[in-house]
Design an enzyme around this catalytic site. Structure first.
Site, PDB file in Angstrom:
ATOM      1  N   LYS A 114      -2.986   6.886   1.368  1.00 39.03           N
ATOM      2  CA  LYS A 114      -2.899   7.363   2.709  1.00 39.03           C
ATOM      3  C   LYS A 114      -2.187   8.479   2.702  1.00 39.03           C
ATOM      4  O   LYS A 114      -0.893   8.585   2.968  1.00 39.03           O
ATOM      5  CB  LYS A 114      -2.462   6.101   3.738  1.00 39.03           C
ATOM      6  CG  LYS A 114      -3.227   5.819   5.068  1.00 39.03           C
ATOM      7  CD  LYS A 114      -2.646   4.579   5.582  1.00 39.03           C
ATOM      8  CE  LYS A 114      -3.122   4.749   6.972  1.00 39.03           C
ATOM      9  NZ  LYS A 114      -4.539   4.337   7.341  1.00 39.03           N
ATOM     10  N   GLU A 116     -16.764   5.715   4.476  1.00 41.91           N
ATOM     11  CA  GLU A 116     -15.963   5.141   5.741  1.00 41.91           C
ATOM     12  C   GLU A 116     -16.126   6.071   6.990  1.00 41.91           C
ATOM     13  O   GLU A 116     -16.669   7.282   6.705  1.00 41.91           O
ATOM     14  CB  GLU A 116     -14.595   4.624   5.370  1.00 41.91           C
ATOM     15  CG  GLU A 116     -13.786   5.861   4.809  1.00 41.91           C
ATOM     16  CD  GLU A 116     -12.285   5.393   4.305  1.00 41.91           C
ATOM     17  OE1 GLU A 116     -11.822   4.506   5.120  1.00 41.91           O
ATOM     18  OE2 GLU A 116     -11.687   5.512   3.232  1.00 41.91           O
ATOM     19  N   ARG A 135       0.905  -1.390   0.226  1.00 36.49           N
ATOM     20  CA  ARG A 135       0.077  -0.010   0.123  1.00 36.49           C
ATOM     21  C   ARG A 135       0.737   1.216  -0.061  1.00 36.49           C
ATOM     22  O   ARG A 135       0.456   2.204  -0.625  1.00 36.49           O
ATOM     23  CB  ARG A 135      -0.791  -0.020   1.253  1.00 36.49           C
ATOM     24  CG  ARG A 135      -2.030   1.068   1.156  1.00 36.49           C
ATOM     25  CD  ARG A 135      -3.132   0.834   2.304  1.00 36.49           C
ATOM     26  NE  ARG A 135      -2.657   0.748   3.593  1.00 36.49           N
ATOM     27  CZ  ARG A 135      -3.186   0.685   4.440  1.00 36.49           C
ATOM     28  NH1 ARG A 135      -4.364   0.080   4.635  1.00 36.49           N
ATOM     29  NH2 ARG A 135      -2.653   0.752   5.978  1.00 36.49           N
TER      30      ARG A 135
END
Ligand SMILES: *Cc1c(COP(=O)(O)O)cnc(C)c1O
Length: 340
Positions: A186, A222, A84
């Site tokens: 992120k 989310e 990621r």
């Protein structure tokens, strides 16, 4: 026996805590990572014109090391964080980090700070890799020099007084991420935009914000820095990854556990907010919160209690399964555990 720092482990919360060392390395824009080494934990120097300070060219990761029941330090699925971080770097126009380089750096910093891992069942050592554009860039452009740094902090349980179901507000004033934006990276900028919504939610008596989809506000996305799940009979549903949702390692693990260990039907699909209100259970997942139930969601000034507002049996069982694998109390049939 693992040696331990003299810390009052029972009073640890979730916050910054200085440890022995941190990892640093640097790269040009081609991904030629070099000078990787441990340095004493502490402040760093940076140009006021750096890409990260001026244009938010930065991303991070988050994972935990635990002192397991087998009396050793372990990581949970670090390969997922490795993959990621490179995807996030790519989206922010930063050099990717080879998986073996990432793993070696994580292991070095975890081993050097192993005495900061809280004792078995007292919490974990939170590991925070960060990558940012270091070089000065006055015009908006990718930096020519990058830093990859990893620091750690011992953390206690996220909820000090035990797990309490969350009281969420489904925001009609803010979105977390735009379609075709950077929601699935992120990226540091995704979190600065949530500071005000969360501050306002807390002032109004809520625990966190449930974000709706920017291009269809009937659908949920989310919760701050956790993914959301809904149980409907024997079906466990979570929003499909459309590009504005962060693909959590915990999310992926919960899907696998629900299917393989609990025999639930798992579904990644568009998730209607109104379906949450009449579901059997709602919970959110993430490295920090692990699995935390949602007790109530307020929308349009109306509170909708989820069932009786308590943690449901499926959330409890998935949480127990996940934690017992992470702490090596239960056999790791998926090969998720990585010894330090
Ligand atoms: C980090 C994060 C999560 C959870 O991911 P994990 O890998 O499970 O810790 C979920 N949503 C957002 C926005 C995040 O930043």
């Amino acid at each position: 026996m693992l040696k331990k720092q003299n810390i009052d482990w029972d009073s640890l919360g979730f916050g910054v805590y200085p440890t022995r060392s941190m990892w640093t390395s640097s790269s040009n824009s081609n991904g030629d990572w070099k000078n990787g080494k441990l340095i004493p934990y502490g402040n760093i120097e940076i140009s006021p014109a750096s890409g990260v300070l001026n244009y938010g060219q930065g991303i991070f990761e988050g994972m935990k090391a635990h002192h397991s029941a087998k009396d050793r330090g372990v990581l949970f699925r670090p390969d997922m964080n490795a993959k990621r971080i490179s995807r996030s770097c790519k989206r922010l126009c930063m050099p990717e980090i080879p998986e073996d380089y990432f793993m070696n750096a994580i292991l070095e910093v975890a081993r050097d700070n192993i005495d900061f891992i809280p004792p078995y069942s007292k919490g974990g050592l939170y590991i925070r890799p960060v990558v940012w554009g270091t070089a000065p860039t006055l015009g908006v452009a990718p930096a020519s020099e990058y830093t990859f740094m990893i620091y750690t902090a011992p953390v206690g349980p996220y909820f000090k007084d035990g797990i309490k179901p969350l009281n969420l507000i489904a925001s009609q004033s803010y979105h977390r991420a735009a379609p075709k934006g950077i929601g699935n990276a992120k990226a540091i900028g995704n979190y600065s935009s949530t500071l005000l919504p969360v501050k306002e939610a807390k002032a109004a008596g809520f625990d966190e914000v449930l974000y709706l989809k920017a291009d269809n506000e009937k659908l949920v996305e989310e919760v701050g820095s956790a993914n959301i799940f809904m149980l409907r009979g024997e079906q466990l549903v979570t929003p499909r990854l459309t590009g504005s949702i962060l693909d959590g390692v915990t999310r992926d693990s919960v899907l696998k556990l629900a299917q393989d260990k609990l025999g639930l039907e798992i579904k990644e699909e568009d998730l209607l907010l109104e379906d949450l209100f009449k579901s059997d259970e709602v919970f959110c997942t993430g490295t920090a919160v692990v699995i935390t139930p949602v007790g109530c969601i307020t929308y349009n000034n109306k509170p909708y209690k989820i069932k009786d507002g308590k943690m449901g049996p499926v959330a409890s069982e998935i949480r127990r399964l996940l934690v017992s694998i992470q702490l090596e109390e239960e056999e790791d049939t998926f090969g998720w555990i990585h010894s330090i």
